[in-house]
Design an enzyme around this catalytic site. Structure first.
Site, PDB file in Angstrom:
ATOM      1  N   HIS A 178      -9.439   5.407 -23.848  1.00 52.26           N
ATOM      2  CA  HIS A 178      -9.967   5.838 -22.529  1.00 52.26           C
ATOM      3  C   HIS A 178      -8.974   5.364 -21.464  1.00 52.26           C
ATOM      4  O   HIS A 178      -9.261   4.440 -20.705  1.00 52.26           O
ATOM      5  CB  HIS A 178     -11.349   5.206 -22.339  1.00 52.26           C
ATOM      6  N   TYR A 220     -24.547  18.980 -18.655  1.00 54.28           N
ATOM      7  CA  TYR A 220     -23.650  18.144 -17.855  1.00 54.28           C
ATOM      8  C   TYR A 220     -22.328  17.887 -18.591  1.00 54.28           C
ATOM      9  O   TYR A 220     -22.329  17.573 -19.791  1.00 54.28           O
ATOM     10  CB  TYR A 220     -24.313  16.799 -17.493  1.00 54.28           C
ATOM     11  N   ARG A 280     -23.590  11.212 -18.433  1.00 46.57           N
ATOM     12  CA  ARG A 280     -23.678  10.987 -19.869  1.00 46.57           C
ATOM     13  C   ARG A 280     -24.954  10.211 -20.192  1.00 46.57           C
ATOM     14  O   ARG A 280     -25.445   9.426 -19.393  1.00 46.57           O
ATOM     15  CB  ARG A 280     -22.471  10.190 -20.375  1.00 46.57           C
ATOM     16  N   ASP A 332      -7.567  10.181 -17.872  1.00 49.37           N
ATOM     17  CA  ASP A 332      -8.798   9.745 -18.541  1.00 49.37           C
ATOM     18  C   ASP A 332      -8.609   9.375 -20.010  1.00 49.37           C
ATOM     19  O   ASP A 332      -9.242   8.444 -20.481  1.00 49.37           O
ATOM     20  CB  ASP A 332      -9.860  10.848 -18.419  1.00 49.37           C
ATOM     21  N   SER A 372     -15.646   3.913 -16.946  1.00 45.62           N
ATOM     22  CA  SER A 372     -15.949   5.125 -16.189  1.00 45.62           C
ATOM     23  C   SER A 372     -16.165   4.812 -14.709  1.00 45.62           C
ATOM     24  O   SER A 372     -16.860   3.842 -14.372  1.00 45.62           O
ATOM     25  CB  SER A 372     -17.212   5.773 -16.763  1.00 45.62           C
ATOM     26  N   ARG A 421     -18.714  15.814  -9.666  1.00 46.19           N
ATOM     27  CA  ARG A 421     -17.346  15.871 -10.206  1.00 46.19           C
ATOM     28  C   ARG A 421     -16.647  17.166  -9.837  1.00 46.19           C
ATOM     29  O   ARG A 421     -17.278  18.171  -9.512  1.00 46.19           O
ATOM     30  CB  ARG A 421     -17.399  15.739 -11.731  1.00 46.19           C
TER      31      ARG A 421
HETATM   32  P1  GTP Z   1     -14.072   8.421 -15.138  1.00 43.40           P
HETATM   33  O1  GTP Z   1     -13.599   9.783 -14.820  1.00 43.40           O
HETATM   34  O2  GTP Z   1     -15.553   8.270 -15.013  1.00 43.40           O
HETATM   35  O3  GTP Z   1     -13.597   7.901 -16.456  1.00 43.40           O
HETATM   36  O4  GTP Z   1     -13.576   7.432 -13.984  1.00 43.40           O
HETATM   37  P2  GTP Z   1     -12.193   6.970 -13.354  1.00 43.40           P
HETATM   38  O5  GTP Z   1     -11.843   5.638 -13.948  1.00 43.40           O
HETATM   39  O6  GTP Z   1     -11.171   8.034 -13.389  1.00 43.40           O
HETATM   40  O7  GTP Z   1     -12.677   6.683 -11.886  1.00 43.40           O
HETATM   41  P3  GTP Z   1     -12.101   7.102 -10.455  1.00 43.40           P
HETATM   42  O8  GTP Z   1     -10.617   6.915 -10.341  1.00 43.40           O
HETATM   43  O9  GTP Z   1     -12.599   8.448 -10.142  1.00 43.40           O
HETATM   44  O10 GTP Z   1     -12.819   5.986  -9.550  1.00 43.40           O
HETATM   45  C1  GTP Z   1     -14.029   6.189  -8.988  1.00 43.40           C
HETATM   46  C2  GTP Z   1     -14.439   5.121  -8.035  1.00 43.40           C
HETATM   47  O11 GTP Z   1     -13.589   3.975  -7.981  1.00 43.40           O
HETATM   48  C3  GTP Z   1     -14.489   5.669  -6.625  1.00 43.40           C
HETATM   49  O12 GTP Z   1     -15.663   5.212  -6.028  1.00 43.40           O
HETATM   50  C4  GTP Z   1     -13.269   5.055  -5.964  1.00 43.40           C
HETATM   51  O13 GTP Z   1     -13.419   4.972  -4.587  1.00 43.40           O
HETATM   52  C5  GTP Z   1     -13.192   3.703  -6.644  1.00 43.40           C
HETATM   53  N1  GTP Z   1     -11.816   3.142  -6.658  1.00 43.40           N
HETATM   54  C6  GTP Z   1     -10.757   3.644  -7.305  1.00 43.40           C
HETATM   55  N2  GTP Z   1      -9.657   2.889  -7.111  1.00 43.40           N
HETATM   56  C7  GTP Z   1     -10.054   1.866  -6.320  1.00 43.40           C
HETATM   57  C8  GTP Z   1      -9.374   0.720  -5.776  1.00 43.40           C
HETATM   58  O14 GTP Z   1      -8.190   0.504  -5.995  1.00 43.40           O
HETATM   59  N3  GTP Z   1     -10.119  -0.128  -5.019  1.00 43.40           N
HETATM   60  C9  GTP Z   1     -11.452   0.086  -4.785  1.00 43.40           C
HETATM   61  N4  GTP Z   1     -12.092  -0.786  -4.036  1.00 43.40           N
HETATM   62  N5  GTP Z   1     -12.117   1.157  -5.273  1.00 43.40           N
HETATM   63  C10 GTP Z   1     -11.426   2.021  -6.031  1.00 43.40           C
HETATM   64  C1  SPV Z   2     -16.572   9.143 -17.925  1.00 46.11           C
HETATM   65  O1  SPV Z   2     -17.803   8.978 -17.754  1.00 46.11           O
HETATM   66  O2  SPV Z   2     -15.840   8.232 -18.352  1.00 46.11           O
HETATM   67  C2  SPV Z   2     -15.945  10.432 -17.577  1.00 46.11           C
HETATM   68  C3  SPV Z   2     -16.804  11.544 -17.215  1.00 46.11           C
HETATM   69  O3  SPV Z   2     -14.742  10.539 -17.626  1.00 46.11           O
HETATM   70  S1  SPV Z   2     -17.569  12.296 -18.597  1.00 46.11           S
HETATM   71  O4  SPV Z   2     -16.739  13.391 -19.045  1.00 46.11           O
HETATM   72  O5  SPV Z   2     -18.860  12.767 -18.130  1.00 46.11           O
HETATM   73  O6  SPV Z   2     -17.720  11.332 -19.654  1.00 46.11           O
HETATM   74 MN    MN Z   3     -13.760   8.711 -18.401  1.00 47.54          MN
END
Ligand code: GTP
Ligand code: SPV
Ligand code: MN
Length: 589
Positions: A228, A199, A70, A279, A250, A373
């Site tokens: 979010h 993207y 983004r 999300d 994020s 992703r």
């Molecule tokens: P968006 O889709 O961008 O909104 O993100 P999200 O909040 O869904 O993020 P996601 O769950 O994909 O987390 C991504 C990162 O956080 C990765 O690098 C994971 O390894 C890390 N992560 C997630 N949960 C944990 C946790 O409990 N501990 C640690 N240390 N890292 C974590």
């Molecule tokens: C975020 O960045 O919080 C996402 C991925 O969930 S995007 O759809 O690119 O915003």
């Molecule tokens: Mn997100």
């Protein structure tokens, strides 16, 4: 044409006249049509079909290296009055922005096809669902929207023949020129214009653009909330399910928490976790006065790196069929995909995310982009909630905020009440991640994880949260804050995280049911260390006590930072939050 709705037809005609595509294709959602588009994208090289045995129906797509996340600095909220966009958003008047962008769209689809994508955010027929139409010149967008939304002619059912209540999304890849890239929202017109990007977060207009930026504005005016937030259900051995919603910035762990695998100590007793969303949550008071949530999406646009059999087996399983991978490495030996943190066996004969030859065993470079992703259907998830399509949504017992904080924030605390909870959410801070362009690892304030996604003045948004609390009264969810990311002196995470986060969720649910006492600290209620179950962990109650430690010196600094952050909202910051900050400083002494 899939609708008789005159408002839709008139707007589509106007956009055709502007963009001048060679052809227009209405997306009905049928498999035949999608298959034809998959074949076309394969033929042009836009999508690469992966191993049909190991990854049936899966494709790889690459975006340009300048177009991988983004772009917050090129994202605009265009309201008539500047103050309605607030100090956090980029603003431009609608008249000026339309005048600037209209020539850029003029003839932009010559030689291309315009795809007309009707979609529903939320289950079709749900009172909480909303309709959008996205016009795009990208097959990648069509195929992603087919996974991420309820897409096709059925989406028009909710709209009827006369309603004007649909979000008008116009996207063109144009030349994918980063200098001319704009992600623009006109909340007063229900309109989104996106140009010069390919993207996900910039072009899947149902997601952040509609379901958060436009929807937050609608929710403010219509008495609901667009957040979010992930939504998950925890089922106890008696079969009762309690739901929580959690907002983390994020790439801070929403997808991981939403699909967590209960640790053995809970699994053997019969506890289960169900994923409703990873999300975005749309939340509205129900007839019984409680807050109900739907996930407006139909799939996961999840971060690939770090996803593995141990960290998130349910996410990994979700990506084994019908999935589009963006910017990961391609294993040339068997046409499968790889990313950092998938396993300890990177491919030797591979292409990296830019398409260059790459040897995972010897290369210093990353195979996958840090913000690579997967777009996976929610129905693929082994723990998808039986309530996933429930048009009424699920009742929320607790709301949880959290971010990446190396020191200040403890593992978990509960707010004293709703107002204090809004204060806690409004003052969230987290280290930045690769999900947006710009520096990574810098701590910034990200209120309710909505800093990049709030479609109006952030001060008014806080006010809306306070109003929702008034409306919900004693039926309001309890509000908590968590931090999985505290580090030791060597910079290692102290808390094991991932599935073990359930141990913290169990304390949260116990608090919601008044089953466990808490310790009062200056920042909120904390668990007694022994009330976080550590059975089966390598850390004990002493480490939990450390993780719960509130350092008054750090928190005084934090309060000063909050005061500075709040200053920019001027008199649109609700007085209640100013009072909360004064009270925090007083408690800290
Ligand atoms: P968006 O889709 O961008 O909104 O993100 P999200 O909040 O869904 O993020 P996601 O769950 O994909 O987390 C991504 C990162 O956080 C990765 O690098 C994971 O390894 C890390 N992560 C997630 N949960 C944990 C946790 O409990 N501990 C640690 N240390 N890292 C974590
Ligand atoms: C975020 O960045 O919080 C996402 C991925 O969930 S995007 O759809 O690119 O915003
Ligand atoms: Mn997100």
């Amino acid at each position: 044409m899939l609708t008789k709705n005159q408002n839709v037809l008139k707007w589509v005609d106007e956009m055709i006249a502007l963009c001048k595509p060679d052809q227009v294709l209405w997306i009905d959602g049928s498999e035949e049509q999608l298959d034809a588009l998959r074949a076309e994208a394969t033929a042009t090289g836009e999508m690469y079909p992966l191993n049909p045995e190991k990854l049936p129906g899966c494709y790889l797509h690459r975006t340009l290296p300048n177009d991988v996340a983004r772009v917050e600095d090129r994202t605009f909220i265009c309201t008539t009055k500047e103050e309605d966009a607030g100090p956090i958003n980029n603003w431009c008047s609608p008249a000026e922005m339309y005048a600037k962008l209209t020539p850029m769209y003029d003839g932009v689809m010559k030689g291309r096809t315009m795809y007309v994508i009707p979609y529903s955010m939320g289950p079709i027929g749900s009172p909480l669902a909303k309709v959008g139409v996205e016009l795009t010149d990208s097959i990648y967008v069509v195929l992603n929207m087919a996974i991420m939304t309820r897409m096709g002619k059925d989406a028009f059912e909710n709209l009827g023949d006369t309603s004007d209540d649909f979000v008008r999304g116009l996207h063109s890849k144009a030349d994918i020129d980063p200098e001319k890239r704009y992600i623009v929202h006109f909340p007063e017109d229900n309109t989104i214009w996106s140009i010069n990007s390919a993207y996900g977060g910039n072009v899947l207009l149902g997601k952040k653009c509609f379901a958060l930026r436009i929807a937050s504005y609608q929710g403010k005016n219509e008495g609901w909330m667009a957040e979010h937030m992930l939504i998950l259900g925890i089922e106890n051995p008696k079969g009762e399910v309690k739901y929580v919603a959690a907002a983390f910035p994020s790439a801070c762990g929403k997808t991981n928490l939403a699909m967590l695998v209960p640790p053995e100590i809970y699994a053997k007793q019969g506890y289960k976790v169900w994923c409703v969303g990873d999300d975005i949550a749309w939340l509205k008071p129900g007839k019984d006065g409680r807050l109900y949530a739907i996930n407006p999406e139909n799939g996961f646009f999840g971060v690939a790196p770090g996803t593995n059999q141990k960290s998130n087996p349910n996410a990994l399983a979700s990506t084994r069929k019908g999935t589009i991978f963006t910017n990961v490495a391609l294993n040339l030996d068997d046409d499968t995909v790889w990313w950092e943190g998938l396993d300890k066996n990177p491919p030797e004969h591979a292409l990296d995310w830019t398409g260059k030859p790459w040897n995972g065993k010897t290369s210093e470079e990353k195979g996958a982009h840090p913000n690579s992703r997967f777009t996976a259907p929610a129905k693929n998830c082994p723990c998808v909630s039986p309530e996933f399509d429930n048009p009424q949504g699920v009742p929320i017992s607790a709301m949880i905020f959290g971010g990446r904080r190396a020191k200040t924030a403890p593992l978990v605390y509960q707010s004293f009440d709703w107002k204090h909870g809004v204060f806690v959410g409004s003052t969230m801070a987290s280290e930045t991640t690769a999900a947006a362009t710009g520096a990574v690892g810098v701590v910034r304030r990200d209120p309710m994880a909505m800093r990049p996604f709030c479609g109006y003045h952030m001060g008014d948004y806080f006010g809306h949260w306070l109003e929702m609390g008034e409306k919900l009264g004693d039926k309001a969810p309890k509000i908590f804050n968590v931090n999985w990311f505290r580090t030791d002196d060597e910079g290692h995470f102290i808390w094991p995280g991932f599935g073990d986060n359930m141990r913290v969720l169990m304390w949260i649910l116990d608090r919601c049911e008044d089953k466990v006492d808490a310790v009062t600290t200056p920042i909120g209620f904390e668990p007694k260390p022994e009330d976080i179950n550590t059975e089966g962990l390598s850390i004990g109650t002493d480490v939990i006590a450390d993780l719960l430690n509130v350092d008054p010196a750090l928190w005084k600094e934090e309060a000063a930072g909050i005061r500075e952050f709040y200053a920019q909202f001027g008199d649109r910051l609700p007085q209640e939050l100013r009072d909360q900050l004064d009270a925090l400083e007083k408690r800290l002494g």
